[in-house]
Motif scaffolding. Structure first.
Motif, PDB file in Angstrom:
ATOM      1  N   ASN A   1       2.167  -6.762 -10.920  1.00 44.25           N
ATOM      2  CA  ASN A   1       1.946  -6.975  -9.489  1.00 44.25           C
ATOM      3  C   ASN A   1       1.019  -5.904  -8.934  1.00 44.25           C
ATOM      4  O   ASN A   1       1.240  -4.709  -9.148  1.00 44.25           O
ATOM      5  CB  ASN A   1       3.264  -6.934  -8.724  1.00 44.25           C
ATOM      6  N   GLU A   2      -0.022  -6.316  -8.216  1.00 45.21           N
ATOM      7  CA  GLU A   2      -0.972  -5.373  -7.658  1.00 45.21           C
ATOM      8  C   GLU A   2      -0.359  -4.570  -6.514  1.00 45.21           C
ATOM      9  O   GLU A   2       0.459  -5.089  -5.742  1.00 45.21           O
ATOM     10  CB  GLU A   2      -2.216  -6.097  -7.118  1.00 45.21           C
ATOM     11  N   PHE A   3      -0.776  -3.324  -6.399  1.00 45.24           N
ATOM     12  CA  PHE A   3      -0.488  -2.491  -5.246  1.00 45.24           C
ATOM     13  C   PHE A   3      -1.590  -1.460  -5.150  1.00 45.24           C
ATOM     14  O   PHE A   3      -2.359  -1.279  -6.081  1.00 45.24           O
ATOM     15  CB  PHE A   3       0.912  -1.846  -5.312  1.00 45.24           C
ATOM     16  N   CYS A   4      -1.711  -0.823  -4.009  1.00 46.59           N
ATOM     17  CA  CYS A   4      -2.757   0.179  -3.811  1.00 46.59           C
ATOM     18  C   CYS A   4      -2.153   1.534  -3.494  1.00 46.59           C
ATOM     19  O   CYS A   4      -1.158   1.619  -2.777  1.00 46.59           O
ATOM     20  CB  CYS A   4      -3.679  -0.219  -2.652  1.00 46.59           C
ATOM     21  N   LEU A   5      -2.777   2.555  -4.002  1.00 47.35           N
ATOM     22  CA  LEU A   5      -2.514   3.919  -3.544  1.00 47.35           C
ATOM     23  C   LEU A   5      -3.562   4.193  -2.503  1.00 47.35           C
ATOM     24  O   LEU A   5      -4.762   4.098  -2.779  1.00 47.35           O
ATOM     25  CB  LEU A   5      -2.644   4.933  -4.688  1.00 47.35           C
ATOM     26  N   ASP A   6      -3.152   4.486  -1.303  1.00 47.48           N
ATOM     27  CA  ASP A   6      -4.143   4.802  -0.273  1.00 47.48           C
ATOM     28  C   ASP A   6      -3.704   5.977   0.566  1.00 47.48           C
ATOM     29  O   ASP A   6      -2.660   6.512   0.405  1.00 47.48           O
ATOM     30  CB  ASP A   6      -4.498   3.579   0.551  1.00 47.48           C
TER      31      ASP A   6
ATOM     32  N   GLY B   1     -12.037  12.738   1.602  1.00 42.65           N
ATOM     33  CA  GLY B   1     -12.944  13.281   0.593  1.00 42.65           C
ATOM     34  C   GLY B   1     -12.277  13.590  -0.734  1.00 42.65           C
ATOM     35  O   GLY B   1     -11.394  12.869  -1.201  1.00 42.65           O
ATOM     36  N   GLU B   2     -12.719  14.698  -1.326  1.00 45.39           N
ATOM     37  CA  GLU B   2     -12.240  15.107  -2.655  1.00 45.39           C
ATOM     38  C   GLU B   2     -10.743  15.416  -2.646  1.00 45.39           C
ATOM     39  O   GLU B   2     -10.042  15.143  -3.625  1.00 45.39           O
ATOM     40  CB  GLU B   2     -13.033  16.300  -3.175  1.00 45.39           C
ATOM     41  N   GLU B   3     -10.231  15.996  -1.566  1.00 41.27           N
ATOM     42  CA  GLU B   3      -8.796  16.306  -1.484  1.00 41.27           C
ATOM     43  C   GLU B   3      -7.974  15.017  -1.558  1.00 41.27           C
ATOM     44  O   GLU B   3      -6.973  14.940  -2.261  1.00 41.27           O
ATOM     45  CB  GLU B   3      -8.480  17.063  -0.194  1.00 41.27           C
ATOM     46  N   ARG B   4      -8.416  13.998  -0.847  1.00 44.81           N
ATOM     47  CA  ARG B   4      -7.722  12.704  -0.875  1.00 44.81           C
ATOM     48  C   ARG B   4      -7.769  12.103  -2.272  1.00 44.81           C
ATOM     49  O   ARG B   4      -6.745  11.683  -2.812  1.00 44.81           O
ATOM     50  CB  ARG B   4      -8.351  11.749   0.132  1.00 44.81           C
ATOM     51  N   LEU B   5      -8.950  12.071  -2.868  1.00 46.66           N
ATOM     52  CA  LEU B   5      -9.091  11.472  -4.188  1.00 46.66           C
ATOM     53  C   LEU B   5      -8.254  12.214  -5.232  1.00 46.66           C
ATOM     54  O   LEU B   5      -7.606  11.591  -6.070  1.00 46.66           O
ATOM     55  CB  LEU B   5     -10.563  11.424  -4.604  1.00 46.66           C
TER      56      LEU B   5
ATOM     57  N   ASP C   1       0.879  -1.169   0.000  1.00 45.35           N
ATOM     58  CA  ASP C   1       0.000   0.000   0.000  1.00 45.35           C
ATOM     59  C   ASP C   1       0.911   1.212   0.000  1.00 45.35           C
ATOM     60  O   ASP C   1       1.668   1.420   0.955  1.00 45.35           O
ATOM     61  CB  ASP C   1      -0.899   0.033   1.240  1.00 45.35           C
ATOM     62  N   VAL C   2       0.859   1.999  -1.058  1.00 40.34           N
ATOM     63  CA  VAL C   2       1.667   3.206  -1.167  1.00 40.34           C
ATOM     64  C   VAL C   2       0.831   4.333  -0.550  1.00 40.34           C
ATOM     65  O   VAL C   2      -0.216   4.702  -1.076  1.00 40.34           O
ATOM     66  CB  VAL C   2       2.044   3.496  -2.636  1.00 40.34           C
ATOM     67  N   ARG C   3       1.284   4.859   0.555  1.00 44.02           N
ATOM     68  CA  ARG C   3       0.505   5.778   1.384  1.00 44.02           C
ATOM     69  C   ARG C   3       0.607   7.217   0.867  1.00 44.02           C
ATOM     70  O   ARG C   3       1.220   8.069   1.479  1.00 44.02           O
ATOM     71  CB  ARG C   3       0.976   5.700   2.829  1.00 44.02           C
ATOM     72  N   ALA C   4      -0.038   7.494  -0.231  1.00 46.83           N
ATOM     73  CA  ALA C   4       0.024   8.819  -0.859  1.00 46.83           C
ATOM     74  C   ALA C   4      -1.000   9.794  -0.300  1.00 46.83           C
ATOM     75  O   ALA C   4      -0.856  10.998  -0.471  1.00 46.83           O
ATOM     76  CB  ALA C   4      -0.180   8.676  -2.367  1.00 46.83           C
ATOM     77  N   GLY C   5      -2.058   9.295   0.363  1.00 42.29           N
ATOM     78  CA  GLY C   5      -3.124  10.176   0.828  1.00 42.29           C
ATOM     79  C   GLY C   5      -3.327  10.174   2.328  1.00 42.29           C
ATOM     80  O   GLY C   5      -4.398  10.549   2.811  1.00 42.29           O
ATOM     81  N   THR C   6      -2.309   9.789   3.077  1.00 41.37           N
ATOM     82  CA  THR C   6      -2.432   9.698   4.532  1.00 41.37           C
ATOM     83  C   THR C   6      -2.920  11.016   5.123  1.00 41.37           C
ATOM     84  O   THR C   6      -2.365  12.078   4.836  1.00 41.37           O
ATOM     85  CB  THR C   6      -1.082   9.306   5.157  1.00 41.37           C
ATOM     86  N   GLY C   7      -3.959  10.925   5.931  1.00 46.42           N
ATOM     87  CA  GLY C   7      -4.497  12.102   6.614  1.00 46.42           C
ATOM     88  C   GLY C   7      -5.485  12.916   5.797  1.00 46.42           C
ATOM     89  O   GLY C   7      -6.122  13.830   6.316  1.00 46.42           O
ATOM     90  N   LEU C   8      -5.613  12.620   4.518  1.00 50.09           N
ATOM     91  CA  LEU C   8      -6.530  13.368   3.660  1.00 50.09           C
ATOM     92  C   LEU C   8      -7.864  12.626   3.565  1.00 50.09           C
ATOM     93  O   LEU C   8      -7.904  11.404   3.664  1.00 50.09           O
ATOM     94  CB  LEU C   8      -5.936  13.558   2.267  1.00 50.09           C
TER      95      LEU C   8
ATOM     96  N   ASN D   1     -14.495   2.930   4.636  1.00 47.55           N
ATOM     97  CA  ASN D   1     -13.141   3.162   4.127  1.00 47.55           C
ATOM     98  C   ASN D   1     -13.063   4.442   3.316  1.00 47.55           C
ATOM     99  O   ASN D   1     -14.016   4.809   2.632  1.00 47.55           O
ATOM    100  CB  ASN D   1     -12.719   1.997   3.220  1.00 47.55           C
ATOM    101  N   GLU D   2     -11.903   5.069   3.371  1.00 44.54           N
ATOM    102  CA  GLU D   2     -11.624   6.192   2.481  1.00 44.54           C
ATOM    103  C   GLU D   2     -11.302   5.639   1.095  1.00 44.54           C
ATOM    104  O   GLU D   2     -11.051   4.447   0.938  1.00 44.54           O
ATOM    105  CB  GLU D   2     -10.449   7.020   3.011  1.00 44.54           C
ATOM    106  N   SER D   3     -11.263   6.502   0.115  1.00 43.98           N
ATOM    107  CA  SER D   3     -10.972   6.081  -1.256  1.00 43.98           C
ATOM    108  C   SER D   3      -9.548   5.555  -1.385  1.00 43.98           C
ATOM    109  O   SER D   3      -8.660   5.926  -0.619  1.00 43.98           O
ATOM    110  CB  SER D   3     -11.203   7.239  -2.228  1.00 43.98           C
TER     111      SER D   3
END
Length: 144
Positions: A139-144, A96-100, A87-94, A127-129
């Motif tokens: 290989n699968e991974f997630c941006l979260d 709604g729309e700002e996170r997305l 899980d690549v933590r690109a949106g930690t703490g964000l 869950n958040e987006s």
């Protein structure tokens, strides 16, 4: 009994150096120095028997905080869903729309590096987006 405090994540792949360099770009990791006595990884690789050349590569977090990533060549291609993924933590703490928007901007950057966007999972009651992606070898991974 002591507990383990460090670990590395190992990827099976067809082209270890190519996949390692992709993940360096994703995570801001670096290629560690070659073994003692070698001026470059290419020189080290050339010293190996032909059947082992290009068979492995690694990258590390330059801060020393994140785990080492190790990439090893395997003969078979990917045939099923990963049992473990990053899980690549690109949106930690964000939220709604700002996170997305932040996740989408990072998705666009990674697609330009060769990743694929598989699907966007919008926020729900639990869950958040997040965005499900695939690296350059699928290989699968997630941006979260």
């Amino acid at each position: 009994m002591a507990s383990v405090k460090q670990f590395q994540v190992t990827f099976d792949c067809a082209d270890p150096e190519r996949v390692a360099r992709f993940w360096c770009e994703v995570l801001g990791y670096v290629v560690p120095p070659p073994p003692q006595g070698f001026a470059s990884w290419k020189e080290f690789d050339g010293s190996l028997p032909p059947e082992h050349q290009g068979s492995r590569f690694a990258c590390v977090d330059p801060t020393g905080v994140g785990p080492r990533l190790f990439f090893q060549r395997v003969p078979e291609g990917k045939v099923a869903k990963n049992r473990v993924h990053l899980d690549v933590r690109a949106g930690t703490g964000l939220v709604g729309e700002e996170r997305l928007a932040t996740l989408q901007a990072e998705c666009d950057r990674l697609v330009a590096l060769g990743a694929e966007c598989e699907r966007v999972l919008p926020a729900d009651d639990d869950n958040e987006s997040c965005i499900v992606m695939r690296d350059i070898e699928g290989n699968e991974f997630c941006l979260d």
